[in-house]
Design a protein around this motif. Structure first.
Motif, PDB file in Angstrom:
ATOM      1  N   SER A 142       0.840  -1.204   0.000  1.00  0.00           N
ATOM      2  CA  SER A 142       0.000   0.000   0.000  1.00  0.00           C
ATOM      3  C   SER A 142       0.872   1.250   0.000  1.00  0.00           C
ATOM      4  O   SER A 142       2.060   1.205   0.321  1.00  0.00           O
ATOM      5  CB  SER A 142      -0.940   0.017   1.219  1.00  0.00           C
ATOM      6  OG  SER A 142      -0.199   0.049   2.427  1.00  0.00           O
ATOM      7  N   TRP A 144       0.382   5.399   1.324  1.00  0.00           N
ATOM      8  CA  TRP A 144      -0.457   6.339   2.065  1.00  0.00           C
ATOM      9  C   TRP A 144       0.131   7.736   2.001  1.00  0.00           C
ATOM     10  O   TRP A 144       1.349   7.915   1.988  1.00  0.00           O
ATOM     11  CB  TRP A 144      -0.564   5.909   3.532  1.00  0.00           C
ATOM     12  CG  TRP A 144      -1.344   4.653   3.729  1.00  0.00           C
ATOM     13  CD1 TRP A 144      -0.926   3.379   3.439  1.00  0.00           C
ATOM     14  CD2 TRP A 144      -2.672   4.538   4.237  1.00  0.00           C
ATOM     15  NE1 TRP A 144      -1.912   2.479   3.737  1.00  0.00           N
ATOM     16  CE2 TRP A 144      -2.994   3.156   4.234  1.00  0.00           C
ATOM     17  CE3 TRP A 144      -3.605   5.459   4.713  1.00  0.00           C
ATOM     18  CZ2 TRP A 144      -4.223   2.684   4.686  1.00  0.00           C
ATOM     19  CZ3 TRP A 144      -4.822   4.990   5.154  1.00  0.00           C
ATOM     20  CH2 TRP A 144      -5.131   3.622   5.139  1.00  0.00           C
ATOM     21  N   PRO A 156      -4.340  10.659   7.460  1.00  0.00           N
ATOM     22  CA  PRO A 156      -3.912   9.626   6.512  1.00  0.00           C
ATOM     23  C   PRO A 156      -4.924   9.388   5.397  1.00  0.00           C
ATOM     24  O   PRO A 156      -6.118   9.242   5.650  1.00  0.00           O
ATOM     25  CB  PRO A 156      -3.770   8.385   7.401  1.00  0.00           C
ATOM     26  CG  PRO A 156      -4.718   8.615   8.526  1.00  0.00           C
ATOM     27  CD  PRO A 156      -4.786  10.099   8.743  1.00  0.00           C
ATOM     28  N   GLN A 157      -4.419   9.354   4.169  1.00  0.00           N
ATOM     29  CA  GLN A 157      -5.264   9.101   3.002  1.00  0.00           C
ATOM     30  C   GLN A 157      -4.650   7.976   2.179  1.00  0.00           C
ATOM     31  O   GLN A 157      -3.496   8.080   1.741  1.00  0.00           O
ATOM     32  CB  GLN A 157      -5.376  10.365   2.143  1.00  0.00           C
ATOM     33  CG  GLN A 157      -5.909  11.579   2.887  1.00  0.00           C
ATOM     34  CD  GLN A 157      -5.806  12.851   2.073  1.00  0.00           C
ATOM     35  OE1 GLN A 157      -5.530  12.817   0.873  1.00  0.00           O
ATOM     36  NE2 GLN A 157      -6.012  13.985   2.722  1.00  0.00           N
ATOM     37  N   PRO A 158      -5.376   6.876   1.954  1.00  0.00           N
ATOM     38  CA  PRO A 158      -4.828   5.786   1.140  1.00  0.00           C
ATOM     39  C   PRO A 158      -4.807   6.168  -0.339  1.00  0.00           C
ATOM     40  O   PRO A 158      -5.820   6.594  -0.890  1.00  0.00           O
ATOM     41  CB  PRO A 158      -5.799   4.636   1.404  1.00  0.00           C
ATOM     42  CG  PRO A 158      -7.094   5.302   1.774  1.00  0.00           C
ATOM     43  CD  PRO A 158      -6.730   6.576   2.476  1.00  0.00           C
TER      44      PRO A 158
END
Length: 436
Positions: A142, A144, A156-158
């Motif tokens: 992932s 972030w 936090p933003q994916p």
């Protein structure tokens, strides 16, 4: 070879394979002669100190150390990836001692990038994750984006989830539109992996471009390699590829073309890392290339493990072997003795020190003409898979900080984060190293 042939669904003749295997073994030595370790005094003045929080287990696993001056005071803090904690933390030297504070929880962090992606004057963070440090083709990686809220916290933003394991992440404006994009290096393992360009369309959206679909890309350096004003990047491919590849920016968002800059002589080379530095001060970008991967099916220290300087001569790379070192993992160029030229600190993830001992940290002293003399710095802790150089305690002298990755091997030389903190030279020479 037989594993790769079968996994790639290629024709396999067992009799032919067995014949080749016996021919190879008959021509091979029964054992590898171990390289001779450097000996003598270090020639540097430093004290050795354990830094940050105590390990959570008897086998601490630091996945990365990333220097950055987050508060703008001229002294770099260190962002730490910790597999045991499943988190990013920040280590800083304040009021005469070291402090470590949590930043963000994430499994097996692989890279932290400091950037002001939305141009609001605040340092944001981009974080990449393996998902699991163990080899896997599962889509567990992932990326972030941690947006700085201005009050010491991050939102936090994916940006990318359920992807191949992410081994590196960098920022740059690759299409020249004035907005920072992200370059995502996905190591994967055997059947997964690749390189993605995440083009920033707006502060809330990124457009995904596949640059390459291939397993094994390990690290990258973002530079303008050809000097045309557009950001290129160089990628180290490990696994069976074992090559350093330039991705040249075609400009205007048109994508990238690639060519091999350097390639190892065989697919078992064991690339472990590379870094960019103008080692000879001639105005172009050279590279330091380490190979020492021992975490494969046959976990032996190989006689060809070590560090090489790839000298840039008009865009072509000329290799110079600098040091044979079992389990060689990281090489960092820095002026360690204050004489104005770039020396090299080299660390290893050599976990067979109980069989054949070798320093875990060595420095190569530059004579000013790119002649290097190897000098030992540390035998313990071992398994220093991460290494950074800088002035982290603000005293004006160079420091080295190493992170331990104690997955394999015996216990006994364990350390989570270890600092070699520079001391003042005396008229009689360097102050002896001390440990506390």
């Amino acid at each position: 070879m037989s594993v790769w042939i079968r996994e790639k669904n290629l024709p396999f003749d067992q009799l032919e394979y067995t014949s080749l295997l016996h021919e190879y073994l008959d021509a091979s030595p029964s054992s590898f002669p171990p390289p001779r370790p450097p000996a003598g005094p270090s020639g540097l003045a430093f004290r050795t100190e354990l830094i940050g929080l105590a390990p959570r287990s008897d086998r601490p696993v630091i996945t990365g150390l990333f220097p950055a001056d987050l508060d703008g005071d001229g002294v770099e803090e260190i962002l730490v990836g910790d597999n045991d904690a499943g988190a990013i933390s920040q280590v800083s030297f304040q009021d005469g001692r070291w402090h470590e504070e949590p930043v963000f929880e994430i499994a097996a962090p692989s890279r932290v990038v400091v950037l002001d992606y939305d141009d609001d004057g605040l340092n944001d963070l981009a974080v990449g994750s393996y998902g699991d440090i163990r080899p896997s083709d599962s889509l567990i990686g992932s990326v972030w984006l941690l947006r700085n809220e201005g009050d010491g916290t991050y939102d936090p933003q994916p940006l990318l989830v359920d992807c191949a394991r992410v081994s590196d992440l960098r920022a740059g404006d690759f299409n020249g539109d004035g907005k920072l994009d992200l370059l995502v290096v996905q190591f994967g393992w055997r059947t997964s992996g690749g390189i993605l360009w995440l083009e920033q369309v707006s502060p809330t959206s990124f457009r995904r471009h596949e640059v390459a679909v291939v397993n094994g890309p390990l690290q990258t350096e973002v530079i303008d390699y050809d000097g045309d004003g557009a950001l290129d990047f160089v990628v180290l491919f490990s696994q069976q590829h074992e090559s350093l590849v330039l991705f040249r920016n075609l400009g205007g968002g048109k994508g990238f073309e690639n060519r091999i800059l350097a390639q190892a002589p065989h697919p078992a080379f064991g690339s472990s890392g590379f870094s960019a530095a103008d080692l000879d001060h001639d105005g172009d970008t050279d590279f330091l290339w380490t190979n020492g991967d021992m975490m494969d099916e046959i976990p032996l220290a190989k006689p060809y493990h070590g560090v090489r300087w790839l000298e840039n001569r008009g865009g072509e790379l000329v290799p110079h072997e600098l040091l044979r070192m079992p389990g060689c993992y990281r090489a960092v160029a820095h002026d360690l003795d204050g004489d104005g030229d770039l020396d090299i600190a080299v660390s290893s993830l050599h976990f067979q020190w109980d069989v054949h001992d070798f320093p875990s940290l060595v420095w190569l002293e530059n004579d000013g003409k790119q002649g290097f003399a190897a000098r030992p710095l540390l035998d313990s802790p071992s398994n220093l898979a991460s290494l950074v150089a800088g002035d982290f305690d603000g005293d004006g002298r160079p420091d080295l900080i190493g992170g331990g990755m104690h997955v394999p091997g015996p216990l006994g030389r364990v350390g989570r984060i270890t600092g070699l903190l520079g001391l003042k030279q005396t008229s009689q020479g360097p102050v002896p190293a001390v440990t506390r």
